[in-house]
Design a protein around this motif. Structure first.
Motif, PDB file in Angstrom:
ATOM      1  N   HIS A  71       8.029  42.970  -5.087  1.00 20.90           N
ATOM      2  CA  HIS A  71       7.985  42.303  -3.783  1.00 20.90           C
ATOM      3  C   HIS A  71       7.061  43.001  -2.792  1.00 20.90           C
ATOM      4  CE1 HIS A  71      11.348  40.050  -5.388  1.00 20.90           C
ATOM      5  NE2 HIS A  71      11.974  41.180  -5.618  1.00 20.90           N
ATOM      6  N   CYS A  72       7.183  44.324  -2.674  1.00 16.86           N
ATOM      7  CA  CYS A  72       6.341  45.066  -1.728  1.00 16.86           C
ATOM      8  C   CYS A  72       5.348  45.976  -2.435  1.00 16.86           C
ATOM      9  CB  CYS A  72       7.189  45.870  -0.760  1.00 16.86           C
ATOM     10  SG  CYS A  72       8.046  47.288  -1.517  1.00 16.86           S
TER      11      CYS A  72
ATOM     12  N   THR B 292      16.073  49.635   0.179  1.00 16.13           N
ATOM     13  CA  THR B 292      14.981  49.930   1.107  1.00 16.13           C
ATOM     14  C   THR B 292      13.770  49.011   1.034  1.00 16.13           C
ATOM     15  OG1 THR B 292      13.973  51.502  -0.445  1.00 16.13           O
ATOM     16  CG2 THR B 292      15.631  52.367   1.109  1.00 16.13           C
ATOM     17  N   CYS B 293      13.727  48.082   0.100  1.00 16.24           N
ATOM     18  CA  CYS B 293      12.560  47.191   0.027  1.00 16.24           C
ATOM     19  C   CYS B 293      12.450  46.375   1.303  1.00 16.24           C
ATOM     20  CB  CYS B 293      12.662  46.257  -1.171  1.00 16.24           C
ATOM     21  SG  CYS B 293      11.294  45.068  -1.260  1.00 16.24           S
ATOM     22  N   PRO B 294      11.325  46.435   2.031  1.00 18.50           N
ATOM     23  CA  PRO B 294      11.204  45.701   3.297  1.00 18.50           C
ATOM     24  C   PRO B 294      11.189  44.190   3.128  1.00 18.50           C
ATOM     25  CG  PRO B 294       9.102  46.677   2.676  1.00 18.50           C
ATOM     26  CD  PRO B 294      10.116  47.225   1.727  1.00 18.50           C
ATOM     27  N   ILE B 295      10.883  43.710   1.930  1.00 23.55           N
ATOM     28  CA  ILE B 295      10.897  42.261   1.689  1.00 23.55           C
ATOM     29  C   ILE B 295      12.320  41.787   1.392  1.00 23.55           C
ATOM     30  CG2 ILE B 295       9.951  40.381   0.317  1.00 23.55           C
ATOM     31  CD1 ILE B 295       7.872  41.827   1.976  1.00 23.55           C
ATOM     32  N   LEU B 296      13.063  42.582   0.631  1.00 25.56           N
ATOM     33  CA  LEU B 296      14.418  42.189   0.240  1.00 25.56           C
ATOM     34  C   LEU B 296      15.482  42.573   1.256  1.00 25.56           C
ATOM     35  CD1 LEU B 296      14.466  43.135  -3.551  1.00 25.56           C
ATOM     36  CD2 LEU B 296      14.059  40.894  -2.525  1.00 25.56           C
TER      37      LEU B 296
ATOM     38  N   GLY C  41       8.625  36.292   0.981  1.00 25.06           N
ATOM     39  CA  GLY C  41       7.730  36.089  -0.143  1.00 25.06           C
ATOM     40  C   GLY C  41       6.499  36.902   0.128  1.00 25.06           C
ATOM     41  N   ALA C  42       6.407  37.365   1.378  1.00 25.75           N
ATOM     42  CA  ALA C  42       5.292  38.169   1.857  1.00 25.75           C
ATOM     43  C   ALA C  42       5.804  38.988   3.037  1.00 25.75           C
ATOM     44  CB  ALA C  42       4.138  37.265   2.261  1.00 25.75           C
TER      45      ALA C  42
END
Length: 441
Positions: free
Chosen positions: A88-89, A106-110, A125-126
């Motif tokens: 994702h990132c 910690t994923c900024p997208i999730l 998605g971005a």
């Protein structure tokens, strides 16, 4: 975890082992729940790539150790055997425990937004600043500014370099726009998100990634990134695309054509102030093959009257001859005019015509009056015997174009990208369900 082996498109299938080792510093990557080999070297930081005991998947070097020449690691095997990439990132790590911790927390997208709004959660998605410019049948293209989202674009570029031989921009992303292709299964896309997109249509080509390719550590409603292309914000050569990549597990589904078509649409050639351009050259061997087919299909549809130019005119709208009689209907166009009516450079039109192999030379007409040649050359420095030859005229038969279309299984209605899928300033000003756009479905 599905393992993707090298297919016929992988450069590794034809490279000698020594050349593979010279160009690769990472043996394989994990993207989501997919494991597949890399193709080329990518300048990931030494702190990540250089083998160490703390990296569970660090590779063992050769007996002479590891050295580097001009930035390329010259050990007989890659410096690191496995690198984990967030799907994702695109944050990377050689540690599997760090990888799972990133996906969970910690994923900024999730990472859920502060207000836990489910409508916002279903949108990623971005990066947050990304703008969706296209959406149809579960596929979406997001526009991301390389200046605003530097870390995301740098990580994406580093990952992309593993499969691109000629890519040279990794960290100075501010001068580029990135366009990210994502896929969300149609059943998870709300109808209100795209009311013009009918669901349940039978596609001639199944281009969906498949349920087994969505990471079990990611929410099912988060779009999956399949590839991207980038382009310069200001191109002196009018390039509409700098580099393009569909990730190896998702290739051979015509998704590259989707991104190519989007790049031409976003160049704005159909509107005043737009540009007519093409991809940055020189193209790679794979790029030449892909673009030659894309251009050929684009020109074939134009010759057969399936597409219109910026003024809404189709081929033969201004043709000479009687359409109902025996005399053949003809329309004369130069290569430059064909390019202007399809948004293509003249040099790319020539590549398309060569690929189609549907052109027949027309013998030049004999000139009457022998004294006219000298008069024509009286304004030049050429002697009469070096008269500039007249331009070559070629005849294109639409029946031969149709033969090429049938032989290559080309759909007259482009099944890859749909005009009604463009959003915002690129959307159609008026949409009619009974228009020619839906004919042939």
């Amino acid at each position: 975890m599905p393992v993707i082996n090298d297919g016929p498109s992988s450069p590794l299938s034809s490279q000698k082992p020594a050349l593979q080792a010279l160009r690769r510093n990472i043996n394989e990557v994990v993207l989501g729940d997919l494991l597949f080999q890399t193709w080329y070297y990518s300048p990931y930081p030494d702190s990540i790539v250089v083998a160490s005991e703390s990296a569970p998947y660090a590779a063992v070097t050769n007996s002479q150790g590891t050295s580097a020449i001009n930035g390329y690691h010259t050990s007989t095997i890659p410096v690191i055997s496995r690198l984990f990439i967030c799907p994702h990132c695109f944050i990377y790590t050689p540690h599997i425990n760090h990888y799972f911790a990133h996906l969970r927390r910690t994923c900024p997208i999730l990472k859920p937004p502060a207000n836990d709004d489910p409508e916002v959660l279903a949108q990623p998605g971005a990066p947050p600043s990304g703008t969706k410019v296209y959406e149809y049948d579960g596929y979406a293209v997001w526009e991301v500014d390389g200046e605003i989202e530097k870390l995301y674009c740098q990580n994406l570029s580093l990952f992309g370099k593993l499969f691109l031989e000629q890519k040279s921009v990794f960290f100075d992303t501010g001068a580029f726009m990135y366009y990210i292709l994502t896929y969300t299964p149609p059943e998870t896309v709300g109808a209100k998100d795209n009311p013009k997109n009918p669901r349940g249509r039978k596609r001639a080509i199944d281009r969906s990634p498949g349920n087994h390719e969505v990471s079990e550590h990611s929410p099912a409603n988060v779009p999956q990134v399949l590839g991207f292309f980038s382009k310069e914000k200001l191109s002196w050569d009018n390039n509409n695309l700098a580099c393009i990549l569909i990730f190896p597990p998702f290739q051979h589904r015509q998704l590259g054509k989707l991104l190519m078509a989007v790049s031409y649409k976003l160049s704005g050639w159909e509107w005043e102030g737009g540009i007519i351009g093409g991809p940055e050259k020189p193209l790679s061997a794979m790029g030449k093959k892909s673009y030659a087919r894309f251009w050929a299909e684009r020109i074939a549809r134009f010759f057969l009257g399936q597409t219109r130019d910026a003024d809404g005119r189709a081929v033969l709208d201004n043709a000479s001859g009687r359409k109902g009689g025996r005399k053949k209907v003809r329309e004369t166009m130069s290569v430059k005019e064909i390019g202007e009516r399809t948004g293509m450079l003249a040099e790319d039109v020539i590549v398309a015509l060569t690929t189609l192999s549907v052109c027949e030379p027309i013998p030049p007409k004999k000139k009457k009056g022998g004294g006219k040649s000298a008069q024509v050359n009286s304004h030049t420095d050429r002697p009469p015997h070096e008269e500039e030859p007249p331009p070559v005229s070629l005849n294109v038969s639409r029946s031969r174009v149709m033969e090429w279309v049938e032989a290559n299984s080309v759909a007259l209605q482009d099944p890859i990208v749909r005009e009604e899928g463009f959003l915002g300033e690129w959307a159609l000003s008026e949409y009619d369900d009974d228009s020619d756009i839906d004919h042939g479905e």
